[in-house]
Motif scaffolding. Structure first.
Motif, PDB file in Angstrom:
ATOM      1  N   ALA A  81       0.832  -1.244  -0.068  1.00  0.00           N
ATOM      2  CA  ALA A  81      -0.067   0.027  -0.018  1.00  0.00           C
ATOM      3  C   ALA A  81       0.775   1.262   0.014  1.00  0.00           C
ATOM      4  CB  ALA A  81      -0.967   0.030   1.342  1.00  0.00           C
ATOM      5  N   ASP A  82       1.745   1.363   0.831  1.00  0.00           N
ATOM      6  CA  ASP A  82       2.775   2.420   0.720  1.00  0.00           C
ATOM      7  C   ASP A  82       4.286   2.151   1.057  1.00  0.00           C
ATOM      8  OD1 ASP A  82       3.737   5.109   1.193  1.00  0.00           O
ATOM      9  OD2 ASP A  82       2.726   5.409   3.498  1.00  0.00           O
ATOM     10  N   TRP A  83       4.793   1.759   0.152  1.00  0.00           N
ATOM     11  CA  TRP A  83       6.162   0.981   0.253  1.00  0.00           C
ATOM     12  C   TRP A  83       7.222   2.055   0.697  1.00  0.00           C
ATOM     13  CZ3 TRP A  83       8.022  -3.920  -1.235  1.00  0.00           C
ATOM     14  CH2 TRP A  83       9.416  -3.878  -1.300  1.00  0.00           C
ATOM     15  N   ARG A  84       7.812   1.725   1.691  1.00  0.00           N
ATOM     16  CA  ARG A  84       8.781   2.853   2.327  1.00  0.00           C
ATOM     17  C   ARG A  84      10.158   2.110   2.302  1.00  0.00           C
ATOM     18  NH1 ARG A  84       6.465   5.390   7.538  1.00  0.00           N
ATOM     19  NH2 ARG A  84       8.304   6.738   6.998  1.00  0.00           N
ATOM     20  N   GLU A 142       6.618   8.933   4.689  1.00  0.00           N
ATOM     21  CA  GLU A 142       5.281   8.121   4.533  1.00  0.00           C
ATOM     22  C   GLU A 142       4.636   9.022   3.520  1.00  0.00           C
ATOM     23  OE1 GLU A 142       1.460   7.691   7.380  1.00  0.00           O
ATOM     24  OE2 GLU A 142       3.071   8.646   8.111  1.00  0.00           O
ATOM     25  N   GLY A 143       3.854   8.027   2.612  1.00  0.00           N
ATOM     26  CA  GLY A 143       3.247   8.785   1.487  1.00  0.00           C
ATOM     27  C   GLY A 143       4.101   8.801   0.434  1.00  0.00           C
ATOM     28  N   THR A 144       5.309   8.668   0.344  1.00  0.00           N
ATOM     29  CA  THR A 144       5.938   8.537  -0.867  1.00  0.00           C
ATOM     30  C   THR A 144       5.486   7.796  -1.895  1.00  0.00           C
ATOM     31  OG1 THR A 144       8.230   9.121   0.188  1.00  0.00           O
ATOM     32  CG2 THR A 144       8.258   8.506  -2.084  1.00  0.00           C
ATOM     33  N   MET A 145       5.291   6.532  -1.691  1.00  0.00           N
ATOM     34  CA  MET A 145       4.892   5.476  -2.701  1.00  0.00           C
ATOM     35  C   MET A 145       3.414   5.061  -2.428  1.00  0.00           C
ATOM     36  SD  MET A 145       7.094   4.763  -5.061  1.00  0.00           S
ATOM     37  CE  MET A 145       8.752   5.283  -5.337  1.00  0.00           C
ATOM     38  N   VAL A 202      -5.885 -11.263 -13.975  1.00  0.00           N
ATOM     39  CA  VAL A 202      -4.838 -10.672 -12.598  1.00  0.00           C
ATOM     40  C   VAL A 202      -5.782 -10.374 -11.720  1.00  0.00           C
ATOM     41  CG1 VAL A 202      -3.331  -8.979 -12.037  1.00  0.00           C
ATOM     42  CG2 VAL A 202      -2.788 -10.027 -14.246  1.00  0.00           C
ATOM     43  N   GLU A 203      -5.510 -10.875 -10.490  1.00  0.00           N
ATOM     44  CA  GLU A 203      -6.159 -10.362  -9.279  1.00  0.00           C
ATOM     45  C   GLU A 203      -5.027  -9.913  -8.420  1.00  0.00           C
ATOM     46  OE1 GLU A 203      -7.611 -14.100  -7.826  1.00  0.00           O
ATOM     47  OE2 GLU A 203      -5.953 -14.731  -6.909  1.00  0.00           O
ATOM     48  N   ILE A 204      -5.594  -8.926  -7.511  1.00  0.00           N
ATOM     49  CA  ILE A 204      -4.568  -8.131  -6.507  1.00  0.00           C
ATOM     50  C   ILE A 204      -4.763  -8.569  -5.180  1.00  0.00           C
ATOM     51  CG2 ILE A 204      -3.883  -5.655  -5.911  1.00  0.00           C
ATOM     52  CD1 ILE A 204      -3.492  -6.256  -8.855  1.00  0.00           C
ATOM     53  N   GLY A 205      -3.416  -8.789  -4.410  1.00  0.00           N
ATOM     54  CA  GLY A 205      -3.506  -9.436  -3.281  1.00  0.00           C
ATOM     55  C   GLY A 205      -2.799  -8.248  -2.289  1.00  0.00           C
ATOM     56  N   LEU A 206      -2.901  -8.242  -1.040  1.00  0.00           N
ATOM     57  CA  LEU A 206      -2.037  -7.429  -0.195  1.00  0.00           C
ATOM     58  C   LEU A 206      -0.818  -7.918   0.172  1.00  0.00           C
ATOM     59  CD1 LEU A 206      -5.172  -6.927   2.227  1.00  0.00           C
ATOM     60  CD2 LEU A 206      -4.611  -5.626  -0.068  1.00  0.00           C
ATOM     61  N   HIS A 207       0.131  -7.049   0.315  1.00  0.00           N
ATOM     62  CA  HIS A 207       1.533  -7.241   0.686  1.00  0.00           C
ATOM     63  C   HIS A 207       2.107  -6.261   1.361  1.00  0.00           C
ATOM     64  CE1 HIS A 207       5.118  -9.579   0.121  1.00  0.00           C
ATOM     65  NE2 HIS A 207       5.872  -8.474  -0.470  1.00  0.00           N
ATOM     66  N   GLY A 208       1.384  -6.110   2.790  1.00  0.00           N
ATOM     67  CA  GLY A 208       1.595  -5.327   3.840  1.00  0.00           C
ATOM     68  C   GLY A 208       1.464  -3.642   3.579  1.00  0.00           C
ATOM     69  N   LEU A 209       1.570  -3.111   4.757  1.00  0.00           N
ATOM     70  CA  LEU A 209       1.289  -1.532   4.570  1.00  0.00           C
ATOM     71  C   LEU A 209       2.689  -0.924   3.954  1.00  0.00           C
ATOM     72  CD1 LEU A 209      -0.323   1.071   5.123  1.00  0.00           C
ATOM     73  CD2 LEU A 209       0.569   0.770   7.590  1.00  0.00           C
ATOM     74  N   THR A 210       3.674  -1.117   4.519  1.00  0.00           N
ATOM     75  CA  THR A 210       5.141  -0.349   4.158  1.00  0.00           C
ATOM     76  C   THR A 210       6.128  -1.364   3.448  1.00  0.00           C
ATOM     77  OG1 THR A 210       6.042  -0.668   6.272  1.00  0.00           O
ATOM     78  CG2 THR A 210       4.521   1.436   5.764  1.00  0.00           C
ATOM     79  N   HIS A 211       5.985  -2.721   4.016  1.00  0.00           N
ATOM     80  CA  HIS A 211       7.150  -3.417   3.861  1.00  0.00           C
ATOM     81  C   HIS A 211       8.393  -3.160   4.494  1.00  0.00           C
ATOM     82  CE1 HIS A 211       9.653  -6.789   1.812  1.00  0.00           C
ATOM     83  NE2 HIS A 211       8.435  -7.129   1.037  1.00  0.00           N
TER      84      HIS A 211
END
Length: 304
Positions: A48-51, A80-83, A101-110
């Motif tokens: 969601a918001d890669w940091r 925060e918010g850059t990506m 293609v389906e989309i799954g979740l991979h964390g808030l910031t990784h």
């Protein structure tokens, strides 16, 4: 099934490209595969918001020095918010228009903010996990990007607290096991990354109501392993990471010409298996399993 981790709006103008260059970047390999193999489907796990400025430490030995470790972790963290994906409408529309293609979740910031940075949920309390999931949902809804109800946790790390938070938030599946080396047979158990002791070749209910998937194939695997999994009636779970190169870091399972050629060969073989083979994604499998399992039974699944 074929899954890709670490997808976010980073472009070649940033530290590394992770999908933001759209069909001119790393996702062109996915398009190439989808075009060549009409039955192929993919699950993209989007953060969601890669940091993280860099996905891996270039000099791991330096992380043993506390002061250097702290400074590196601070430097490696984007503001925060850059990506945030809702700030990249072209990226979102591109994902929406990808076929099959389906989309799954991979964390808030990784990003954990301290070493090891990629294990976002390591040492996180259950309440912190709940807040993280709420943040993920808010960003995905703001981006108007639909997602299937499951997550591939960064670094495959799944705690009991995170599992409970996921289940209570309405998520039904998790990809939290990886084993690329164990011999294939019907009773084989995972013993490599993330949760261990889970089925190597079949989805399995864990943690009181999450369906867990074990990645059992990637770029370093051989087609013989794929054949063996299929011959045993198992789920061939192929993993890739969207990032191939970031500075001196090179991902073995990152999308690139060599891995793409390898996957073409695997999919060519699978196309000879016949109509009994189900080409699918994590979300579709989970939906079928949830529909087939009595609701009263989900909460009684054994915790691992």
């Amino acid at each position: 099934m074929f899954t890709i981790d670490d997808v976010h709006p980073g472009t070649s103008r940033d530290s590394y490209e992770a999908g933001g260059d759209l069909d001119h970047g790393q996702l062109r390999f996915l398009i190439r595969l989808l075009t060549a193999h009409s039955k192929l489907r993919a699950t993209l796990f989007v953060t969601a918001d890669w940091r993280a400025k860099h996905p891996s430490v270039s000099h791991p030995l330096l992380m043993h020095i506390p002061g250097v470790r702290r400074l590196w972790c601070e430097w490696n963290t984007l503001p925060e918010g850059t990506m945030r994906i809702d700030r990249f409408p072209r990226f979102i529309e591109f994902l929406k228009n990808l076929p099959r293609v389906e989309i799954g979740l991979h964390g808030l910031t990784h990003n954990r903010g301290r070493h090891p940075t990629h294990l976002e949920y390591l040492d996180a309390s259950e309440e912190e996990c709940r807040r993280s999931l709420a943040g993920i949902f808010q960003i995905f809804h703001a981006a108007n990007l639909a997602f299937v109800p499951g997550m591939s946790p960064p670094g495959w790390y799944l705690s009991h607290g995170l599992a409970r938070a996921m289940r209570d938030a309405g998520l039904t599946f998790v990809g939290s096991s990886r084993d690329l080396v164990s011999a294939v047979h019907r009773e084989a158990r995972s013993g490599m990354s993330g949760l261990t002791g889970t089925s190597l070749i079949a989805p399995q209910w864990i943690s009181g109501g999450l369906l867990n998937f074990t990645t059992n194939y990637q770029a370093t695997s051989t087609i013989d392993r794929a054949r063996s999994i299929i011959d045993h009636g198992g789920l061939l779970a192929i993993k890739a990471h969207v990032i191939k190169r970031a500075g001196s870091y090179v991902a073995l399972d990152g999308l690139g010409d060599e891995y793409c050629d390898h996957l073409h060969a695997v999919f060519d073989y699978l196309e000879t298996v016949g109509e009994d083979l189900w080409w699918t994604g994590m979300g579709e499998i989970a939906a079928r399993c949830v529909a087939a399992l009595p609701q009263a039974s989900i909460g009684k699944a054994n915790d691992l």
